[in-house]
Design a protein around this motif. Structure first.
Motif, mmCIF file in Angstrom:
data_model
loop_
_atom_site.group_PDB
_atom_site.id
_atom_site.type_symbol
_atom_site.label_atom_id
_atom_site.label_comp_id
_atom_site.label_asym_id
_atom_site.label_seq_id
_atom_site.Cartn_x
_atom_site.Cartn_y
_atom_site.Cartn_z
ATOM 1 N N LEU A 190 0.844 -1.118 0.028
ATOM 2 C CA LEU A 190 -0.053 0.164 -0.108
ATOM 3 C C LEU A 190 0.887 1.157 0.118
ATOM 4 O O LEU A 190 1.958 1.354 0.625
ATOM 5 C CB LEU A 190 -0.814 0.016 1.202
ATOM 6 N N GLU A 194 -2.500 5.121 1.096
ATOM 7 C CA GLU A 194 -3.449 4.267 1.351
ATOM 8 C C GLU A 194 -3.610 3.683 2.832
ATOM 9 O O GLU A 194 -4.463 3.324 3.421
ATOM 10 C CB GLU A 194 -3.408 3.179 0.351
ATOM 11 N N SER A 198 -6.206 3.779 7.256
ATOM 12 C CA SER A 198 -6.664 2.897 8.254
ATOM 13 C C SER A 198 -6.372 3.313 9.630
ATOM 14 O O SER A 198 -6.752 2.530 10.768
ATOM 15 C CB SER A 198 -5.998 1.608 7.987
ATOM 16 N N ARG A 223 -14.422 -7.515 6.613
ATOM 17 C CA ARG A 223 -14.139 -8.633 5.755
ATOM 18 C C ARG A 223 -15.292 -8.488 4.714
ATOM 19 O O ARG A 223 -14.977 -8.743 3.378
ATOM 20 C CB ARG A 223 -14.170 -9.945 6.277
ATOM 21 N N PHE A 226 -15.135 -4.955 2.521
ATOM 22 C CA PHE A 226 -13.981 -4.920 1.258
ATOM 23 C C PHE A 226 -13.929 -6.324 0.813
ATOM 24 O O PHE A 226 -12.657 -6.803 0.500
ATOM 25 C CB PHE A 226 -12.663 -4.717 2.061
ATOM 26 N N LYS A 228 -14.517 -7.324 -2.048
ATOM 27 C CA LYS A 228 -13.861 -7.317 -3.488
ATOM 28 C C LYS A 228 -12.660 -6.802 -3.377
ATOM 29 O O LYS A 228 -11.735 -6.676 -4.372
ATOM 30 C CB LYS A 228 -14.940 -6.550 -4.197
ATOM 31 N N LYS A 229 -12.181 -6.377 -2.216
ATOM 32 C CA LYS A 229 -10.723 -5.886 -1.990
ATOM 33 C C LYS A 229 -10.191 -6.723 -0.881
ATOM 34 O O LYS A 229 -9.750 -6.057 0.160
ATOM 35 C CB LYS A 229 -10.531 -4.325 -1.964
ATOM 36 N N PRO A 230 -9.724 -7.722 -1.050
ATOM 37 C CA PRO A 230 -9.292 -8.626 0.173
ATOM 38 C C PRO A 230 -7.985 -7.798 0.948
ATOM 39 O O PRO A 230 -7.837 -7.981 2.000
ATOM 40 C CB PRO A 230 -9.039 -9.793 -0.543
ATOM 41 N N GLN A 231 -7.287 -7.355 0.050
ATOM 42 C CA GLN A 231 -5.976 -6.691 0.648
ATOM 43 C C GLN A 231 -6.191 -5.316 1.521
ATOM 44 O O GLN A 231 -5.744 -5.219 2.612
ATOM 45 C CB GLN A 231 -5.093 -6.133 -0.156
ATOM 46 N N ILE A 232 -7.248 -4.608 1.144
ATOM 47 C CA ILE A 232 -7.724 -3.565 1.750
ATOM 48 C C ILE A 232 -8.436 -4.271 3.132
ATOM 49 O O ILE A 232 -8.046 -3.605 4.299
ATOM 50 C CB ILE A 232 -8.769 -2.540 1.217
#
Length: 657
Positions: A190, A194, A198, A223, A226, A228-232
């Protein structure tokens, strides 16, 4: 959250909301472990936390997640989100500060709290905007990374308050939230920007550790949010856990706190946390199902009512149709058309939108069709204070139309009560064939509390009978349909769905002839129709007003709408101090309960606190010739219980002189 017992009702709890402005005292220190390095755990009965930061810092999400975990833990709670009026104010400025206040306790509470015991300040603007609300001894958790010279200068600090003595009255915890968050996320691919996003999750983790909040719900939420954005998702989870671990390991936080579940504050049942707008949406769906009618919402987005439109649009499976119109007038026009077509019709708005809808509301009065008009009040006039609360639309709801156009008015008391209030509005609209106002406000709309989920058998039967056949016999013995032939009990006219054979009739805003519904300009007919429409509203069956008066008081506090919580908390404080004072709260503002005049006549003094300049007091004085005393507040914020208690104490002292 489920409450398994109810040993003490809300009204019987002696210490509930009696010291909201005070910093809570710790009851005990735990020493359950022999480890000398273990941190102390202090038990509190209540606490008020305020998260504050820039409007892009995610304070509303942080507060919402902390609230959800608090609700699942079983505490009673009340919240106060506070949004900037600007869609995106300049970062780091005072107008851009967003905050979320949460009051939670091991007993029954009524308000979001008078003053925060803990302030989480994400930048200098958040600190400066909120420091004036803190009592001495309050804790401040501050993100030191944001206290740069530029950020300080932007809000008028000549020097950092963290380095001078201006904060010596508070317990300050300087935490480099941004740096700690970026460090915790260094293993993720990141950018720094970005990763910094958090930091609100780091703060949430830290506060969750401090107050022993559950974490499973937040982890599941992240979970899902996000997915569709597992890293986020994983980055936010890592930040959240890092905040928890920081609290566990740092020496700056030597104490954590426990607030036990409020099991005695709740009647047995299944509970969930709910906001006023969500409760309104659910209430409208329930009313639709109980009436066996499709629900139609014709609306135009406006703060703070838009969430009702957003929520209802998700429930097409319940036969809900939502129409986002091009403007306020089109929204209510479509809703009135849906009412003519046989739907449970609703339009939602705020004060400025009511002004635009007023002619169509008058048309609904003339056509005598059921329509629920939800007004989430905000500060005015004109555009006013879009994100702040007020109770200043009462007279507009009562009289804001041309001609004699009476409309019933109902006001919910709490976020959860919005569910029951809108069910009552639907009942009146359907039974009496009339538009009905529901007056909520921004405080109720965005605030939340635990709410007991209703069972089906608790809901009213709202089914109606449509006209299906002619109802009048002509002189020559024929049969025809008279659309204004009234029910002798309710004075409601028949509701005929378009397309029913033989029931064709005229609609429109021109005055109708009694019975036939033909256009009429006759003076005597107009006089009859005006008086009949007024008599229909005056004759609506509403419950008598109940009065809470355990000590034969001589002073009555009369409120309406969202002032219920602060008034009740203030009255509890005064009674705990030995004062004798009565309280009553109006849900039905038009027509008033039939016993209201008798109730008012039984007291030497009547005090009416309102978030306006005295609109209910004006109505009370005019109708009952009672010298009602106004106590008014128009700051865009709710009353505090301490503020009201002081004002009512002065009233009692004046009365006894």
């Amino acid at each position: 959250m489920a409450a398994s017992s109810a040993d003490t009702s809300a009204a019987d709890t002696p210490d509930a909301d009696t010291a909201e402005a005070d910093t809570p005292e710790a009851d005990t220190r735990d020493a359950d472990t022999p480890d000398a390095d273990a941190k102390d755990v202090r038990r509190l009965d209540r606490v008020v936390i305020r998260f504050a930061g820039d409007s892009g810092d995610g304070m509303q999400l942080t507060g919402d997640r902390f609230t959800s975990e608090t609700a699942s833990f079983g505490n009673d709670l009340s919240t106060l989100p506070n949004f900037p009026a600007e869609i995106r104010a300049p970062a780091g400025t005072l107008p851009g500060v967003s905050s979320f206040q949460l009051h939670f306790a091991d007993h029954d509470i009524l308000t979001p709290g008078d003053a925060p015991d803990v302030l989480v300040a994400m930048n200098p603007a958040a600190l400066k905007a909120n420091i004036g609300d803190l009592p001495r001894g309050a804790e401040i958790i501050v993100n030191t990374d944001e206290f740069t010279k530029r950020a300080l200068a932007k809000v008028g600090y000549a020097a950092s308050p963290l380095e001078d003595e201006s904060l010596e009255a508070y317990r300050v915890h300087p935490v480099p939230l941004t740096t700690l968050t970026v460090t915790a996320l260094k293993e993720f691919d990141l950018s720094r920007k970005e990763a910094e996003r958090s930091k609100n999750m780091f703060a949430l983790g830290l506060l969750s550790w401090m107050y022993h909040r559950p974490t499973e719900g937040t982890e599941k939420f992240l979970r899902s949010k996000f997915a569709k954005k597992p890293q986020i998702a994983e980055a936010n989870l890592a930040a959240f856990r890092a905040g928890w671990n920081f609290g566990e390991t740092t020496e700056d936080f030597a104490v954590s706190y426990e607030i036990a579940p409020a099991s005695s504050a709740f009647a047995p049942g299944l509970y969930r946390n709910i906001s006023g707008n969500l409760a309104l949406a659910y209430g409208l769906i329930a009313a639709s199902r109980q009436a066996d009618l499709p629900l139609f919402l014709g609306s135009y987005p406006i703060t703070p009512a838009s969430d009702i439109l957003h929520e209802l649009s998700r429930h097409k499976n319940f036969g809900v149709r939502t129409f986002q119109a091009e403007d306020e007038i089109a929204g209510i026009g479509a809703a009135l058309g849906a009412a003519f077509g046989g739907s449970l019709a609703v339009t939602t708005t705020s004060g400025p939108g009511v002004a635009l809808k007023s002619e169509t509301i008058g048309l609904a009065v003339s056509m005598e069709l059921p329509l629920v008009v939800v007004d989430i009040q905000r500060g005015g006039p004109s555009t006013g204070l879009p994100t702040k609360t007020e109770q200043a639309d009462l007279l507009q709801a009562m009289y804001g139309r041309n001609g004699e156009a009476p409309v019933p008015v109902i006001a919910p008391m709490t976020p959860g009560d919005c569910f029951d209030a809108v069910l009552e509005a639907a009942r009146i609209a359907l039974v009496y064939r009339t538009p009905v106002f529901v007056l909520s406000d921004g405080y109720l709309a965005n605030g939340s509390e635990p709410w007991r989920v209703r069972q089906l058998e608790e809901l009213p039967d709202l089914r109606v009978q449509f006209a299906t056949a002619p109802n009048h016999t002509t002189a020559d013995g024929g049969e025809e349909f008279w659309p204004y032939l009234r029910d002798p009990q309710t004075l409601a006219r028949p509701w005929a769905v378009p397309g029913t054979p033989g029931l064709e009739h005229r609609i429109g805003g021109i005055e109708k002839q009694d019975g036939t519904g033909n256009i009429s300009y006759a003076p005597a007919n107009h006089d009859l129709m005006v008086r009949t429409r007024q008599a229909k509203i005056d004759g609506i069956d509403v419950p008598d007003l109940s009065v809470d008066d355990p000590h034969d008081a001589r002073t009555l506090v009369l409120g309406w709408g969202s002032t219920y919580g602060p008034i009740t908390a203030a009255v509890r404080r005064l009674r705990a101090a030995g004062a004798s004072i009565a309280q009553a709260h109006l849900r039905h503002l038009n027509p008033f309960p039939r016993n209201l005049g008798t109730v008012l006549a039984g007291y030497d003094k009547v005090v009416v606190p309102e978030m306006n300049l005295g609109q209910l007091a004006t109505l009370i004085r005019a109708k009952y010739l009672v010298d009602a005393h106004s106590y008014n507040h128009v700051t865009g914020t709710p009353f505090t219980s301490g503020q009201l208690a002081d004002a009512l104490r002065e009233t009692l002292d004046d009365h006894h002189r």
